[in-house]
Design a protein around this motif. Sequence first.
Motif, PDB file in Angstrom:
ATOM      1  N   ALA A 249       0.843  -1.206   0.000  1.00 52.80           N
ATOM      2  CA  ALA A 249       0.000   0.000   0.000  1.00 52.80           C
ATOM      3  C   ALA A 249       0.874   1.250   0.000  1.00 52.80           C
ATOM      4  CB  ALA A 249      -0.928  -0.002   1.213  1.00 52.80           C
ATOM      5  N   TYR A 250       1.920   1.252   0.800  1.00 50.12           N
ATOM      6  CA  TYR A 250       2.857   2.381   0.838  1.00 50.12           C
ATOM      7  C   TYR A 250       3.555   2.535  -0.512  1.00 50.12           C
ATOM      8  CZ  TYR A 250       6.952   5.166   2.050  1.00 50.12           C
ATOM      9  OH  TYR A 250       7.929   6.137   2.080  1.00 50.12           O
ATOM     10  N   LEU A 251       4.061   1.432  -1.055  1.00 49.28           N
ATOM     11  CA  LEU A 251       4.772   1.483  -2.333  1.00 49.28           C
ATOM     12  C   LEU A 251       3.863   1.956  -3.457  1.00 49.28           C
ATOM     13  CD1 LEU A 251       6.846  -1.801  -1.988  1.00 49.28           C
ATOM     14  CD2 LEU A 251       7.701   0.555  -1.863  1.00 49.28           C
TER      15      LEU A 251
ATOM     16  N   ASN B 219      -4.095   3.451  -0.335  1.00 50.56           N
ATOM     17  CA  ASN B 219      -3.306   4.675  -0.274  1.00 50.56           C
ATOM     18  C   ASN B 219      -2.820   4.836   1.156  1.00 50.56           C
ATOM     19  OD1 ASN B 219      -3.545   6.059  -2.957  1.00 50.56           O
ATOM     20  ND2 ASN B 219      -5.691   5.673  -2.493  1.00 50.56           N
ATOM     21  N   CYS B 220      -1.507   4.901   1.341  1.00 51.79           N
ATOM     22  CA  CYS B 220      -0.961   5.009   2.696  1.00 51.79           C
ATOM     23  C   CYS B 220       0.439   5.604   2.640  1.00 51.79           C
ATOM     24  CB  CYS B 220      -0.914   3.631   3.358  1.00 51.79           C
ATOM     25  SG  CYS B 220      -0.566   3.713   5.131  1.00 51.79           S
ATOM     26  N   GLN B 221       0.703   6.512   3.554  1.00 49.78           N
ATOM     27  CA  GLN B 221       2.023   7.129   3.651  1.00 49.78           C
ATOM     28  C   GLN B 221       2.771   6.674   4.899  1.00 49.78           C
ATOM     29  OE1 GLN B 221       0.563  11.188   3.212  1.00 49.78           O
ATOM     30  NE2 GLN B 221       1.436  11.261   1.155  1.00 49.78           N
ATOM     31  N   GLY B 222       2.283   5.635   5.530  1.00 52.54           N
ATOM     32  CA  GLY B 222       2.960   5.071   6.690  1.00 52.54           C
ATOM     33  C   GLY B 222       2.116   5.153   7.940  1.00 52.54           C
TER      34      GLY B 222
ATOM     35  N   THR C   6      -4.421   3.706   4.900  1.00 51.41           N
ATOM     36  CA  THR C   6      -5.532   2.859   4.503  1.00 51.41           C
ATOM     37  C   THR C   6      -6.586   2.924   5.611  1.00 51.41           C
ATOM     38  OG1 THR C   6      -4.691   0.857   5.560  1.00 51.41           O
ATOM     39  CG2 THR C   6      -3.991   1.254   3.284  1.00 51.41           C
ATOM     40  N   VAL C   7      -7.810   2.607   5.279  1.00 54.00           N
ATOM     41  CA  VAL C   7      -8.885   2.613   6.275  1.00 54.00           C
ATOM     42  C   VAL C   7      -8.531   1.674   7.423  1.00 54.00           C
ATOM     43  CG1 VAL C   7     -11.304   2.011   6.683  1.00 54.00           C
ATOM     44  CG2 VAL C   7     -10.662   3.279   4.629  1.00 54.00           C
TER      45      VAL C   7
END
Length: 118
Positions: A17-19, A50-53, A61-62
């Motif tokens: 998700a991060y990548l 979608n995640c930035q950490g 992410t949810v």
Amino acid sequence: MKKMIAYCGLNCEKCDAYLATINDDQKLREKTAKLWAQLNDVPILPEHINCQGCRADGIKTVFCDNICDIRQCALKKGVVTCGDCSDLERCSTAGKILENDPSALENLKGQGKICKGE
């Protein structure tokens, strides 16, 4: 940030998700959504990936933002990671992560955290 270690010890820099987010990779979002939906038996769409950490400012992410029991517990207790928590050895939630991915414990130690009993 040298390494982005989640509250549980997983390395966010290796998370799909991060990548997918940092590389704006739609194919990886689709692949990850499909896999996570199958693993969790819930509907997960590519737009959910979608995640930035976990510990970083920004989108998540949810699951990571609202559902992850480990993250919610760490925020409530005010610890940086599970490695800071005196309850780690008795924690069944974190224990599942550490059992499934032993590198998570090494990541917690690498953050300068000392786990009780180690």
